[in-house]
Scaffold this active site. Structure first.
Site, PDB file in Angstrom:
ATOM      1  CD  GLU A 110       5.563  -2.228 -12.559  1.00 18.92           C
ATOM      2  OE1 GLU A 110       6.531  -2.336 -11.775  1.00 18.92           O
ATOM      3  OE2 GLU A 110       5.623  -2.497 -13.773  1.00 18.92           O
ATOM      4  CE  LYS A 112      10.639   3.564  -5.593  1.00 22.97           C
ATOM      5  NZ  LYS A 112      11.371   3.487  -4.324  1.00 22.97           N
ATOM      6  CG  ASP A 114      10.419   0.101   1.734  1.00 19.70           C
ATOM      7  OD1 ASP A 114      11.509   0.323   1.169  1.00 19.70           O
ATOM      8  OD2 ASP A 114      10.090   0.625   2.809  1.00 19.70           O
ATOM      9  CE1 TYR A 223      12.054  -3.465 -10.300  1.00 19.72           C
ATOM     10  CE2 TYR A 223      10.963  -4.395  -8.378  1.00 19.72           C
ATOM     11  CZ  TYR A 223      12.038  -3.738  -8.946  1.00 19.72           C
ATOM     12  OH  TYR A 223      13.087  -3.338  -8.177  1.00 19.72           O
ATOM     13  CE  LYS A 311      10.387   8.016  -2.687  1.00 18.88           C
ATOM     14  NZ  LYS A 311      10.910   6.878  -1.948  1.00 18.88           N
ATOM     15  CB  CYS A 405       8.625  -4.175  40.661  1.00 15.12           C
ATOM     16  SG  CYS A 405       6.968  -3.987  39.997  1.00 15.12           S
ATOM     17  CB  CYS A 408       5.170  -4.719  44.066  1.00 14.25           C
ATOM     18  SG  CYS A 408       6.365  -5.755  43.222  1.00 14.25           S
ATOM     19  CB  CYS A 423       7.882  -7.653  38.786  1.00 17.53           C
ATOM     20  SG  CYS A 423       7.016  -7.781  40.345  1.00 17.53           S
ATOM     21  CB  CYS A 429       3.399  -7.027  41.574  1.00 19.59           C
ATOM     22  SG  CYS A 429       3.686  -5.686  40.420  1.00 19.59           S
TER      23      CYS A 429
HETATM   24  S1  IVH Z   1      11.520   0.043 -11.791  1.00 14.01           S
HETATM   25  C1  IVH Z   1      14.405   1.921 -14.542  1.00 14.01           C
HETATM   26  N1  IVH Z   1       9.518  -0.937 -10.441  1.00 14.01           N
HETATM   27  O1  IVH Z   1      12.696   1.366  -6.569  1.00 14.01           O
HETATM   28  C2  IVH Z   1      13.409   1.335 -13.634  1.00 14.01           C
HETATM   29  N2  IVH Z   1      11.450  -0.228  -9.236  1.00 14.01           N
HETATM   30  O2  IVH Z   1      13.940   4.022  -6.979  1.00 14.01           O
HETATM   31  C3  IVH Z   1      13.911   1.190 -12.257  1.00 14.01           C
HETATM   32  N3  IVH Z   1      11.320  -0.568  -6.813  1.00 14.01           N
HETATM   33  O3  IVH Z   1      15.948   0.352  -7.371  1.00 14.01           O
HETATM   34  C4  IVH Z   1      13.165   0.374 -11.342  1.00 14.01           C
HETATM   35  N4  IVH Z   1       9.320  -1.474  -6.801  1.00 14.01           N
HETATM   36  O4  IVH Z   1      14.560  -1.123  -5.814  1.00 14.01           O
HETATM   37  C5  IVH Z   1      10.759  -0.418 -10.379  1.00 14.01           C
HETATM   38  N5  IVH Z   1       7.685  -1.875  -9.341  1.00 14.01           N
HETATM   39  C6  IVH Z   1       8.918  -1.353  -9.298  1.00 14.01           C
HETATM   40  C7  IVH Z   1       9.607  -1.183  -8.084  1.00 14.01           C
HETATM   41  C8  IVH Z   1      10.885  -0.600  -8.088  1.00 14.01           C
HETATM   42  C9  IVH Z   1      10.354  -1.099  -6.063  1.00 14.01           C
HETATM   43  C10 IVH Z   1      12.590  -0.013  -6.295  1.00 14.01           C
HETATM   44  C11 IVH Z   1      13.833  -0.633  -6.900  1.00 14.01           C
HETATM   45  C12 IVH Z   1      14.577   0.476  -7.534  1.00 14.01           C
HETATM   46  C13 IVH Z   1      14.039   1.670  -6.818  1.00 14.01           C
HETATM   47  C14 IVH Z   1      14.138   2.880  -7.710  1.00 14.01           C
END
Ligand code: IVH
Length: 663
Positions: A110, A112, A114, A223, A311, A405, A408, A423, A429
């Site tokens: 999935e 992640k 933000d 999720y 990451k 400015c 000018c 300006c 200018c």
């Molecule tokens: S699973 C036990 N799935 O990441 C499972 N987390 O570092 C825990 N997050 O607090 C979370 N996308 O805010 C999961 N597809 C995803 C996610 C996700 C973002 C964030 C979430 C969590 C943090 C964990």
């Protein structure tokens, strides 16, 4: 029909439209029609206040919680994830799992997201409460704020029998485009800017007044599962697929696959796709698919053994502010820009960051010589997130924008409520003149091929061009003496200038650089007034009658055309040969909306845009519900194609495109 029945029917109808809009991305009614339904419901509820249901769609914005946010205990702890910083650590994660179950484990991968993690609890299909993650065990009750998010259903899709209890976890986030719009509005209103979409989402959820949260463009993707009593689900992938059926949005990029190769492939894929996504991700999440296997593996104190976050390379970096320079824009707006020690961020070398205005500089207290954390997000100009104050030199002093400015030397002013300094000497200018001419010749205005920035700078510095009209009177002798201009390039440029003289009226209006008037307002003016003469004699009363033109825009247009100098320059453009292509009355592609992806043989992107627009079509950059066609050339963007498929948008390939433009 009795009132209760009518109310419940309207609610059901609205809920179904929400599912079409937020889950299926396929609305079956217009926004107006939707609003009408809501208003009907509101009217009934006003007449019969005792019949208002707690989870009626009119009740999304409620009162402030009386005692702030109260703590709420999660029935099942909301754990965090351990991180894999690179591919080797992903391989190590799979090895650990394989030790228990053998190779070729089934995983779910999935993005992640933000944003901010939240939990929403539904009992018998009704939203009962929602909370933040907090420390994983105890979060804060933010029900009233979560209810304002339209993609969170107040009741689950009743077409299915709802689970007795379902606690769903997900991420609240903001689309990059909505974030930029919001920050731009805030910039205009002199409000502090949000550093990034995540901060904005988090700040919005922590508002004590849900009315404020309701104005922020928050969305959600679910999720994860907490407590659950319902039809048996035994793996993560089936859970994800069940979510939309219940009316709960999930992410469209979630995939299922086998073994470590799948993990690495997904990691590479998302690294590549990241910049094209409409929202920010900071990694990928890998989860063992089977719930039974997840249980066998169990949890550590803070994170599960069955999942890991991969990451992605940071889009942030640290560097030093070498200098702060001030740029003068075409309307005189003064923008401070930090010159940075060049540093690589997300694959690009960054050496500038915008500082917006004095207020933003003060808020972050940015000074020359500071070590700073910078970030790139999407296509946005890089920004300074914060100063690393522990590394600040004691000698550093607060930065103040100049009072005059830099180009000018006229005194800078702040107008009305604006945050920016300007300006105001637009006629003398040099920097303003340069910016205005660069804008006039650019793609979305007169589109003069080969008229580059360096050329503009030389022409202004040598006094050969003072205003836009001078461009149409340039001759061979004026140009041949310039740096980097030989016979061939001069002739080419003269030809481009000549070609540009026959153009659409809206291009010229846009190029004039009237404050608050951009491409769409210019097109509107062309379509309503048709000729330059009529545009020149527009009055305020007429303008304000147009739906799309407000008071500020109308004032701006009238003031511009009243100025003698502007009238004179426009007249000189016409004398220099400027003429307009008559608007076709028969526009075969009128109101059709196109998006282009990839390159098309022999055509520049701007040429395709022009061809389509001359046939009445509108061309935009992102595929959405309003798009009618996606034109697909070589090396197209995968996201655009996927979105077009998902939204059932017709894709036109190179060969067919050539047929289409013959229409
Ligand atoms: S699973 C036990 N799935 O990441 C499972 N987390 O570092 C825990 N997050 O607090 C979370 N996308 O805010 C999961 N597809 C995803 C996610 C996700 C973002 C964030 C979430 C969590 C943090 C964990």
């Amino acid at each position: 029909m009795n009132i209760d029945k009518k109310i419940s029917q309207l609610i059901k109808e609205i809920e179904q439209h929400n599912i079409h809009y937020y889950i299926k991305n396929d609305p079956t009614i217009s926004d107006n029609e939707y609003d009408l339904l809501l208003r009907q419901l509101e009217k009934l509820e006003k007449a019969y206040p005792e019949k208002i249901l707690a989870n009626s769609p009119t009740q999304r914005v409620g009162a402030k919680p009386e005692h702030g946010f109260t703590p709420i205990q999660h029935t099942v702890p909301m754990l965090s994830l351990s991180n894999a910083m690179n591919k080797n650590e992903i391989i190590a994660f799979d090895k650990q799992i394989s030790k228990v179950f053998g190779n070729n484990i089934e995983y779910v991968a999935e993005p992640k997201l933000d944003g901010v993690a939240v939990e929403v609890v539904y009992k018998n299909g009704e939203l009962v409460h929602g909370s933040t993650r907090g420390d994983g065990y105890i979060g804060e009750d933010i029900t009233s704020n979560l209810k304002t998010i339209k993609s969170i259903p107040l009741r689950l899709n009743k077409q299915l029998t709802s689970p007795e209890i379902i606690e769903v976890r997900g991420e609240v986030f903001i689309y990059k485009e909505d974030f930029e719009k919001l920050n731009n509005q805030r910039l205009k209103k002199q409000k502090n800017l949000f550093a990034n979409p995540r901060n904005c989402a988090s700040g919005s959820l922590r508002q004590l007044d849900p009315k404020i949260t309701a104005c922020r463009p928050l969305v959600v993707n679910f999720y994860g599962l907490g407590k659950y009593k319902g039809k048996n689900i035994d793996n993560q992938y089936d859970f994800i697929k069940t979510l939309p059926e219940l009316g709960l949005p999930s992410n469209s990029l979630i995939q299922k696959g086998l073994g470590v190769d799948f993990l690495i492939h997904y990691y590479d894929l998302m690294e590549q796709k990241r910049r094209d996504l409409d929202y920010e991700i900071d990694g990928v999440v890998f989860k063992v698919n089977s719930f039974e296997k997840q249980n066998i593996l169990g949890n550590r104190s803070r994170s599960p053994r069955w999942a890991i976050a991969g990451k992605l390379k940071s889009e942030q970096a640290t560097t030093t502010v070498i200098d702060i320079v001030v740029q003068v824009g075409r309307t005189g707006a003064i923008t401070p820009v930090a010159k940075l020690n060049p540093v690589k961020v997300g694959g690009a070398i960054i050496s500038n960051a915008t500082l917006h205005n004095q207020q933003e500089i003060d808020r972050k207290d940015i000074r020359i010589g500071d070590k700073v954390l910078i970030q790139r997000a999407g296509d946005v100009i890089p920004e300074i997130v914060k100063v690393i104050s522990s590394k600040r030199s004691q000698k550093s002093i607060r930065y103040l924008l100049p009072t005059h400015c830099p180009s000018c030397n006229s005194r800078l002013h702040r107008q009305d409520e604006e945050a920016v300094m300007r300006c105001q000497d637009s006629y003398n200018c040099p920097e303003q003149k340069k910016a205005a001419i660069k804008y006039f010749v650019s793609k979305n205005c007169m589109d003069i091929d080969g008229f580059g920035d360096k050329l503009v700078e030389q022409l202004i510095e040598q006094g050969k061009v003072e205003n836009i009209s001078d461009i149409f009177h340039l001759n061979y002798d004026d140009l041949i003496v310039l740096e980097r201009m030989a016979k061939k390039s001069v002739n080419k440029l003269i030809l481009s200038i000549f070609k540009s003289k026959k153009t659409n009226l809206w291009r010229f209006i846009n190029g004039l650089g009237i404050k608050n008037i951009g491409e769409s307002a210019s097109k509107l003016l062309e379509s309503k007034y048709k000729t330059l003469d009529r545009v020149l004699s527009i009055n305020y009363e007429e303008l304000i009658k147009l739906d799309e033109i407000g008071d500020v825009m109308a004032q701006s247009i009238v003031t511009f055309f009243e100025k003698e100098n502007n009238k004179k320059n426009i007249q000189r453009c016409v004398e220099g040969g400027l003429a307009f292509i008559e608007q076709q009355t028969n526009l075969p592609l009128k109101n059709e909306k196109f998006v282009i992806t990839g390159t098309i043989n022999n055509y520049k992107r701007s040429e395709i845009k022009k061809i389509l627009e001359n046939k009445g079509a509108r061309v935009s950059s992102s595929v959405n519900l309003k798009t009618n066609y996606l034109i697909c050339g070589e090396n197209p963007g995968e996201t655009k194609i996927a979105k077009a498929h998902k939204l059932n948008i017709k894709i036109i390939y190179q060969e067919d495109f050539l047929d289409l433009i013959k229409v």
